[in-house]
Design a protein around this motif. Structure first.
Motif, PDB file in Angstrom:
ATOM      1  N   ARG A 138      -5.954  -4.790  12.698  1.00 11.08           N
ATOM      2  CA  ARG A 138      -5.265  -5.937  12.120  1.00 11.08           C
ATOM      3  C   ARG A 138      -3.774  -5.633  12.112  1.00 11.08           C
ATOM      4  O   ARG A 138      -3.324  -4.706  11.430  1.00 11.08           O
ATOM      5  CB  ARG A 138      -5.777  -6.185  10.698  1.00 11.08           C
ATOM      6  CG  ARG A 138      -5.193  -7.384  10.012  1.00 11.08           C
ATOM      7  CD  ARG A 138      -5.720  -7.505   8.591  1.00 11.08           C
ATOM      8  NE  ARG A 138      -5.214  -8.691   7.910  1.00 11.08           N
ATOM      9  CZ  ARG A 138      -4.013  -8.752   7.335  1.00 11.08           C
ATOM     10  NH1 ARG A 138      -3.217  -7.697   7.349  1.00 11.08           N
ATOM     11  NH2 ARG A 138      -3.617  -9.866   6.740  1.00 11.08           N
ATOM     12  N   ARG A 166       9.081  -9.439   6.783  1.00  5.50           N
ATOM     13  CA  ARG A 166       8.202  -8.655   5.902  1.00  5.50           C
ATOM     14  C   ARG A 166       6.757  -8.992   6.258  1.00  5.50           C
ATOM     15  O   ARG A 166       6.070  -9.704   5.524  1.00  5.50           O
ATOM     16  CB  ARG A 166       8.477  -8.971   4.433  1.00  5.50           C
ATOM     17  CG  ARG A 166       7.771  -8.024   3.459  1.00  5.50           C
ATOM     18  CD  ARG A 166       8.092  -8.383   2.020  1.00  5.50           C
ATOM     19  NE  ARG A 166       9.514  -8.245   1.726  1.00  5.50           N
ATOM     20  CZ  ARG A 166      10.078  -8.657   0.586  1.00  5.50           C
ATOM     21  NH1 ARG A 166       9.330  -9.249  -0.341  1.00  5.50           N
ATOM     22  NH2 ARG A 166      11.366  -8.488   0.384  1.00  5.50           N
ATOM     23  N   PRO A 167       6.275  -8.469   7.394  1.00  3.66           N
ATOM     24  CA  PRO A 167       4.971  -8.892   7.922  1.00  3.66           C
ATOM     25  C   PRO A 167       3.819  -8.600   6.953  1.00  3.66           C
ATOM     26  O   PRO A 167       3.634  -7.466   6.521  1.00  3.66           O
ATOM     27  CB  PRO A 167       4.827  -8.063   9.199  1.00  3.66           C
ATOM     28  CG  PRO A 167       6.216  -7.661   9.564  1.00  3.66           C
ATOM     29  CD  PRO A 167       6.953  -7.504   8.277  1.00  3.66           C
ATOM     30  N   GLN A 168       3.087  -9.640   6.617  1.00  6.29           N
ATOM     31  CA  GLN A 168       1.940  -9.526   5.718  1.00  6.29           C
ATOM     32  C   GLN A 168       0.682 -10.165   6.297  1.00  6.29           C
ATOM     33  O   GLN A 168      -0.419  -9.734   5.976  1.00  6.29           O
ATOM     34  CB  GLN A 168       2.273 -10.174   4.362  1.00  6.29           C
ATOM     35  CG  GLN A 168       3.413  -9.512   3.623  1.00  6.29           C
ATOM     36  CD  GLN A 168       3.797 -10.242   2.349  1.00  6.29           C
ATOM     37  OE1 GLN A 168       3.573 -11.448   2.224  1.00  6.29           O
ATOM     38  NE2 GLN A 168       4.372  -9.530   1.397  1.00  6.29           N
ATOM     39  N   ARG A 169       0.828 -11.185   7.125  1.00  7.01           N
ATOM     40  CA  ARG A 169      -0.319 -11.924   7.648  1.00  7.01           C
ATOM     41  C   ARG A 169      -0.515 -11.661   9.141  1.00  7.01           C
ATOM     42  O   ARG A 169       0.447 -11.700   9.919  1.00  7.01           O
ATOM     43  CB  ARG A 169      -0.145 -13.420   7.417  1.00  7.01           C
ATOM     44  CG  ARG A 169       0.006 -13.829   5.962  1.00  7.01           C
ATOM     45  CD  ARG A 169       0.127 -15.333   5.845  1.00  7.01           C
ATOM     46  NE  ARG A 169      -1.059 -15.990   6.367  1.00  7.01           N
ATOM     47  CZ  ARG A 169      -1.086 -17.265   6.781  1.00  7.01           C
ATOM     48  NH1 ARG A 169       0.032 -18.000   6.737  1.00  7.01           N
ATOM     49  NH2 ARG A 169      -2.196 -17.793   7.235  1.00  7.01           N
ATOM     50  N   ALA A 170      -1.753 -11.385   9.515  1.00 11.86           N
ATOM     51  CA  ALA A 170      -2.095 -11.180  10.928  1.00 11.86           C
ATOM     52  C   ALA A 170      -2.572 -12.508  11.494  1.00 11.86           C
ATOM     53  O   ALA A 170      -3.766 -12.824  11.474  1.00 11.86           O
ATOM     54  CB  ALA A 170      -3.166 -10.117  11.061  1.00 11.86           C
ATOM     55  N   ASP A 226      -6.062 -15.606   9.919  1.00 14.38           N
ATOM     56  CA  ASP A 226      -6.483 -14.211  10.000  1.00 14.38           C
ATOM     57  C   ASP A 226      -7.691 -14.080  10.921  1.00 14.38           C
ATOM     58  O   ASP A 226      -8.481 -15.020  11.047  1.00 14.38           O
ATOM     59  CB  ASP A 226      -6.830 -13.737   8.574  1.00 14.38           C
ATOM     60  CG  ASP A 226      -7.094 -12.256   8.499  1.00 14.38           C
ATOM     61  OD1 ASP A 226      -8.251 -11.862   8.741  1.00 14.38           O
ATOM     62  OD2 ASP A 226      -6.154 -11.510   8.191  1.00 14.38           O
ATOM     63  N   SER A 234       8.220 -12.326   9.996  1.00 12.82           N
ATOM     64  CA  SER A 234       8.749 -11.198  10.772  1.00 12.82           C
ATOM     65  C   SER A 234       9.576 -10.239   9.928  1.00 12.82           C
ATOM     66  O   SER A 234       9.626  -9.035  10.218  1.00 12.82           O
ATOM     67  CB  SER A 234       9.599 -11.717  11.937  1.00 12.82           C
ATOM     68  OG  SER A 234      10.663 -12.534  11.470  1.00 12.82           O
ATOM     69  N   PRO A 288      -0.190  -7.181  11.207  1.00 13.46           N
ATOM     70  CA  PRO A 288       0.565  -8.280  10.598  1.00 13.46           C
ATOM     71  C   PRO A 288       1.769  -8.671  11.462  1.00 13.46           C
ATOM     72  O   PRO A 288       2.483  -7.804  11.965  1.00 13.46           O
ATOM     73  CB  PRO A 288       1.012  -7.703   9.253  1.00 13.46           C
ATOM     74  CG  PRO A 288       0.084  -6.564   8.983  1.00 13.46           C
ATOM     75  CD  PRO A 288      -0.233  -5.994  10.338  1.00 13.46           C
ATOM     76  N   THR A 289       1.980  -9.968  11.613  1.00 12.41           N
ATOM     77  CA  THR A 289       3.083 -10.465  12.439  1.00 12.41           C
ATOM     78  C   THR A 289       3.949 -11.502  11.726  1.00 12.41           C
ATOM     79  O   THR A 289       4.988 -11.891  12.256  1.00 12.41           O
ATOM     80  CB  THR A 289       2.534 -11.111  13.719  1.00 12.41           C
ATOM     81  OG1 THR A 289       1.593 -12.141  13.355  1.00 12.41           O
ATOM     82  CG2 THR A 289       1.846 -10.075  14.607  1.00 12.41           C
ATOM     83  N   HIS A 303      -2.551 -13.312  17.689  1.00  6.41           N
ATOM     84  CA  HIS A 303      -3.627 -12.479  18.207  1.00  6.41           C
ATOM     85  C   HIS A 303      -3.617 -12.435  19.726  1.00  6.41           C
ATOM     86  O   HIS A 303      -3.122 -13.349  20.392  1.00  6.41           O
ATOM     87  CB  HIS A 303      -4.990 -13.005  17.743  1.00  6.41           C
ATOM     88  CG  HIS A 303      -5.089 -13.175  16.255  1.00  6.41           C
ATOM     89  ND1 HIS A 303      -5.017 -12.111  15.388  1.00  6.41           N
ATOM     90  CD2 HIS A 303      -5.232 -14.286  15.484  1.00  6.41           C
ATOM     91  CE1 HIS A 303      -5.139 -12.554  14.138  1.00  6.41           C
ATOM     92  NE2 HIS A 303      -5.254 -13.871  14.177  1.00  6.41           N
ATOM     93  N   HIS A 323       8.121 -15.017  13.657  1.00  2.00           N
ATOM     94  CA  HIS A 323       6.929 -14.255  14.038  1.00  2.00           C
ATOM     95  C   HIS A 323       7.341 -13.011  14.817  1.00  2.00           C
ATOM     96  O   HIS A 323       8.275 -13.065  15.631  1.00  2.00           O
ATOM     97  CB  HIS A 323       6.023 -15.075  14.963  1.00  2.00           C
ATOM     98  CG  HIS A 323       5.312 -16.203  14.306  1.00  2.00           C
ATOM     99  ND1 HIS A 323       3.952 -16.223  14.100  1.00  2.00           N
ATOM    100  CD2 HIS A 323       5.764 -17.385  13.817  1.00  2.00           C
ATOM    101  CE1 HIS A 323       3.593 -17.344  13.519  1.00  2.00           C
ATOM    102  NE2 HIS A 323       4.685 -18.075  13.331  1.00  2.00           N
TER     103      HIS A 323
END
Length: 252
Positions: free
Chosen positions: A200, A208-212, A179, A206, A202-203, A215, A237
């Motif tokens: 922010r 169910r994007p939850q984490r960024a 993150d 792919s 999320p990627t 970058h 991703h």
């Protein structure tokens, strides 16, 4: 100061593999080391996306091992999407069957390309750096895929910070596996002109994007006019597409 708008893309393409849920990591595990699984169709979809951009940074592109049918995927994408310049940095071989690389596709001619191995507990990570001008203030684009472990990421970001510390027009893109608020990222921002992302996005994963964790970081002299996450075929991703305003002097 005159500026030129460029469209940049950063994409972890998972070597053309399809992952639409966590179970696919098990049921499709064979496709990570063996050919098949419609990788060519995935590459064609990625080429269509990449072709809408001026500079593309790729992670987990295969440089031509068994699993890709001995196809250099970066070269394939360059030809398919009509890019005049491309480069790749092979980093790791997996069991003698699969290889991974960072890749660059560009419509602008890079004046120089640098390949650097990144430090870490396990070798096989790198940063690919392209300069699009000759002066100190030239646009510099760095493409990296960082480690999963915090300590290795810290070493890697410290190494990248040394490369980019004096660059006023720099872009660092890739799969950071962390993150933007993580401790090692704070160190990067202190040691370079790179700024934390304004939003922010999320990627991962792919579906169910939850984490960024993917970058595109830029220095203050570069202005982001828009940033969005877009599918990279069926990679695990999402890709990041960015409209970037760059000083014309940075491209000379």
């Amino acid at each position: 100061m005159d500026k030129r708008r460029l469209r940049l893309l950063s994409a972890n393409i998972q070597a053309g593999n399809s992952t639409r849920g966590y179970k696919d990591y098990i049921t499709h595990s064979w496709s990570h080391v063996l050919p098949g699984g419609n990788k060519r169709g995935a590459l064609d979809a990625i080429a269509e996306l990449a072709g809408k951009h001026d500079i593309v940074g790729l992670q987990e592109t295969d440089p031509g091992s068994l699993r890709s049918g001995f196809t250099n995927q970066t070269h394939y994408l360059a030809e398919r999407a009509g890019f005049s310049w491309w480069s790749h940095q092979p980093n790791r071989t997996i069991g003698g069957l699969a290889s991974t690389a960072n890749g660059l596709l560009s419509r602008l001619e890079p004046k120089s390309i640098e390949e650097h191995a990144l430090p870490g507990r396990i070798s096989g990570r790198g940063v690919l750096l392209a300069n699009f001008g000759y002066a100190r203030d030239a646009l510099t684009v760095a493409i990296a895929h960082l480690s999963l472990g915090n300590q290795s990421r810290q070493y890697q970001l410290d190494f990248i910070a040394e490369l980019l510390a004096d660059s006023p027009n720099a872009v660092l893109m890739g799969d950071f596996n962390c993150d933007p608020d993580c401790r090692e990222m704070h160190s990067l921002f202190r040691k370079t002109h790179l700024q934390p992302p304004a939003q922010r996005i999320p990627t991962f994963p792919s579906w169910r994007p939850q984490r960024a964790i993917d970058h595109m970081l830029v220095t203050p002299a570069l202005s982001i006019a828009g940033m969005r996450a877009v599918p990279a075929a069926q990679s695990d991703h999402l890709a990041l597409s960015v409209d970037l305003d760059v000083p014309e002097d940075a491209l000379r």
